[in-house]
Design a protein around this motif. Sequence first.
Motif, PDB file in Angstrom:
ATOM      1  N   VAL A  27      44.186  38.586  43.616  1.00  0.00           N
ATOM      2  CA  VAL A  27      44.582  38.705  45.013  1.00  0.00           C
ATOM      3  C   VAL A  27      45.403  39.964  45.275  1.00  0.00           C
ATOM      4  CG1 VAL A  27      44.537  36.219  45.385  1.00  0.00           C
ATOM      5  CG2 VAL A  27      46.669  37.312  44.643  1.00  0.00           C
ATOM      6  N   CYS A  28      45.783  40.677  44.221  1.00  0.00           N
ATOM      7  CA  CYS A  28      46.602  41.884  44.373  1.00  0.00           C
ATOM      8  C   CYS A  28      45.797  43.108  43.941  1.00  0.00           C
ATOM      9  CB  CYS A  28      47.866  41.774  43.534  1.00  0.00           C
ATOM     10  SG  CYS A  28      48.956  43.213  43.646  1.00  0.00           S
ATOM     11  N   ARG A  29      45.788  44.132  44.772  1.00  0.00           N
ATOM     12  CA  ARG A  29      45.004  45.325  44.456  1.00  0.00           C
ATOM     13  C   ARG A  29      45.608  46.138  43.322  1.00  0.00           C
ATOM     14  NH1 ARG A  29      46.733  50.214  47.027  1.00  0.00           N
ATOM     15  NH2 ARG A  29      48.426  49.944  48.543  1.00  0.00           N
ATOM     16  N   HIS A  30      46.859  45.828  42.944  1.00  0.00           N
ATOM     17  CA  HIS A  30      47.510  46.562  41.862  1.00  0.00           C
ATOM     18  C   HIS A  30      47.278  45.921  40.493  1.00  0.00           C
ATOM     19  CE1 HIS A  30      49.496  48.472  45.196  1.00  0.00           C
ATOM     20  NE2 HIS A  30      50.175  47.386  45.508  1.00  0.00           N
ATOM     21  N   TYR A  31      46.581  44.807  40.452  1.00  0.00           N
ATOM     22  CA  TYR A  31      46.563  43.975  39.235  1.00  0.00           C
ATOM     23  C   TYR A  31      46.058  44.711  37.999  1.00  0.00           C
ATOM     24  CZ  TYR A  31      45.337  40.247  35.997  1.00  0.00           C
ATOM     25  OH  TYR A  31      45.216  39.464  34.873  1.00  0.00           O
ATOM     26  N   LYS A  32      44.980  45.443  38.112  1.00  0.00           N
ATOM     27  CA  LYS A  32      44.397  46.063  36.922  1.00  0.00           C
ATOM     28  C   LYS A  32      45.312  47.114  36.303  1.00  0.00           C
ATOM     29  CE  LYS A  32      39.504  45.239  37.842  1.00  0.00           C
ATOM     30  NZ  LYS A  32      38.159  45.855  38.004  1.00  0.00           N
ATOM     31  N   ALA A  33      46.075  47.793  37.136  1.00  0.00           N
ATOM     32  CA  ALA A  33      46.939  48.862  36.631  1.00  0.00           C
ATOM     33  C   ALA A  33      48.341  48.373  36.293  1.00  0.00           C
ATOM     34  CB  ALA A  33      47.019  49.988  37.661  1.00  0.00           C
ATOM     35  N   CYS A  34      48.878  47.470  37.109  1.00  0.00           N
ATOM     36  CA  CYS A  34      50.266  47.036  36.962  1.00  0.00           C
ATOM     37  C   CYS A  34      50.413  46.032  35.823  1.00  0.00           C
ATOM     38  CB  CYS A  34      50.729  46.409  38.274  1.00  0.00           C
ATOM     39  SG  CYS A  34      52.375  45.689  38.207  1.00  0.00           S
ATOM     40  N   GLY A  35      51.527  46.082  35.140  1.00  0.00           N
ATOM     41  CA  GLY A  35      51.770  45.143  34.054  1.00  0.00           C
ATOM     42  C   GLY A  35      52.616  43.958  34.452  1.00  0.00           C
ATOM     43  N   GLY A  36      52.869  43.780  35.751  1.00  0.00           N
ATOM     44  CA  GLY A  36      53.738  42.696  36.194  1.00  0.00           C
ATOM     45  C   GLY A  36      53.120  41.316  36.078  1.00  0.00           C
ATOM     46  N   CYS A  37      51.795  41.213  36.147  1.00  0.00           N
ATOM     47  CA  CYS A  37      51.100  39.933  36.034  1.00  0.00           C
ATOM     48  C   CYS A  37      50.099  40.018  34.888  1.00  0.00           C
ATOM     49  CB  CYS A  37      50.361  39.603  37.330  1.00  0.00           C
ATOM     50  SG  CYS A  37      51.428  39.396  38.767  1.00  0.00           S
ATOM     51  N   GLN A  38      49.796  38.867  34.280  1.00  0.00           N
ATOM     52  CA  GLN A  38      48.861  38.845  33.152  1.00  0.00           C
ATOM     53  C   GLN A  38      47.637  37.966  33.386  1.00  0.00           C
ATOM     54  OE1 GLN A  38      52.379  37.921  32.290  1.00  0.00           O
ATOM     55  NE2 GLN A  38      52.651  40.134  32.410  1.00  0.00           N
ATOM     56  N   VAL A  39      47.735  36.960  34.251  1.00  0.00           N
ATOM     57  CA  VAL A  39      46.637  35.991  34.370  1.00  0.00           C
ATOM     58  C   VAL A  39      46.196  35.777  35.814  1.00  0.00           C
ATOM     59  CG1 VAL A  39      47.101  34.782  32.203  1.00  0.00           C
ATOM     60  CG2 VAL A  39      48.316  34.089  34.279  1.00  0.00           C
ATOM     61  N   MET A  40      46.286  36.817  36.621  1.00  0.00           N
ATOM     62  CA  MET A  40      45.855  36.698  38.012  1.00  0.00           C
ATOM     63  C   MET A  40      44.338  36.578  38.131  1.00  0.00           C
ATOM     64  SD  MET A  40      46.813  39.146  41.251  1.00  0.00           S
ATOM     65  CE  MET A  40      48.580  38.859  41.262  1.00  0.00           C
ATOM     66  N   HIS A  41      43.616  36.887  37.049  1.00  0.00           N
ATOM     67  CA  HIS A  41      42.154  36.779  37.059  1.00  0.00           C
ATOM     68  C   HIS A  41      41.682  35.353  36.801  1.00  0.00           C
ATOM     69  CE1 HIS A  41      43.433  37.303  32.909  1.00  0.00           C
ATOM     70  NE2 HIS A  41      42.297  36.764  32.508  1.00  0.00           N
TER      71      HIS A  41
END
Length: 407
Positions: A57-71
């Motif tokens: 749900v976040c466009r930054h997910y692939k690059a950012c290291g803040g989340c790990q399991v948003m997929h």
Amino acid sequence: MTEYRITRLGHQGDGIAAGPVFAPMTLPGEVVTGVQTGDRLHDVRIVKPSADRVSPVCRHYKACGGCQVMHASDAFVAEWKTGVVRAALTAQGIEAAFRPILTSPPRSRRRAAVSVRRTKKGALAGFHARASDTVIQIPDCQLLLPELLDALPLAEALATSGASRKGELTVQVTHSDGGLDVLVTDGKPLDGPLRVALAAEVERFRLARLVWGDELVGQRQPPFQQFGQTRIVPPPGAFMQATAEGEAALLSAVKEAVAGATRIVDLFAGCGTFALPLAQDAEVHAVEGEADMLKALDQGWRQTSGSKRVSTETRDLFRRPLLPDELKGFDAAVIDPPRAGAEAQVHEIAKAGIGRIAFVSCNPVTFARDAKTLLSAGYRLEWVQVVDQFRWSTHVELAAAFTAPHI
């Protein structure tokens, strides 16, 4: 190209194939390809996706290291996090009744540590990229409260004024009743011009408080936090639960676990997250290693009418746990240790035979170890409540209720 079948998810959120080989942002049951370096896959491609895979749900997910399991779907993450706790208990030979997991909503994180670097054109604020010291901007972060997203321009302004050209600031921002409460570390030494510049940012961004290193630079109004009926002003950078919803879930579990107690000892009490609300119905003795936190707790309690007595004691519970004779007279204990757990203190609680124990933990492995000590002393583990206030991360928290044999 070699294909890999993901069999399980590791504690750090990576999918694991035979070998073991670790593949980020994959899920059990998926077939993937990638470039293997050592035990890790890079440039991963999904050949056969899991039914639990969702679009982040976040466009930054692939690059950012803040989340790990948003997929992964919410249902999968809930089952996985509960499974992490269950596996830790099983490893100690413990069975438990689990309640449904409680998960904080998106955009609810009320504190965050933002990394900031100066650039040729100004500054760049955000989170680190995965396994990197590169700072990624996060203007549409789905984790943080909107008020914390508003602090990103502030962090960049602070770096422009007070970061060295090659260094990196850490700007810890906490939402408070008075506005943003900000602690900056790794900045330039304070001098006259820097003080003036920072004071101007306090006014421009209408901050509640700005602390630079260990020095207060400016405070427009106290950064109050509410615990039960009590308002406190925590010391800069003090620990708080990450979300209001997560705190409420843990507090509800703690209250249920110690229901009916008239004298409670709160161990690793912090600024009073549990002690102050519990004092509405019982006398509480709060024990904590950081004197500044207890000072804030005590000041808040003294300014609150209607609460029962709250006493405080500054003590390193790792080196000097409360002994059984000191625990006499308490009919319930609340314990919320850091990740290392509370091995020494739990041994003494078990000897003392306190009737009811509310155990809060951010590490299922050390919790399971300490739970085994209590069970070996005859305690019953009544239930476990998993709380996911670090949504989309690998972090797991829980609360549990223990009762002594004579209860």
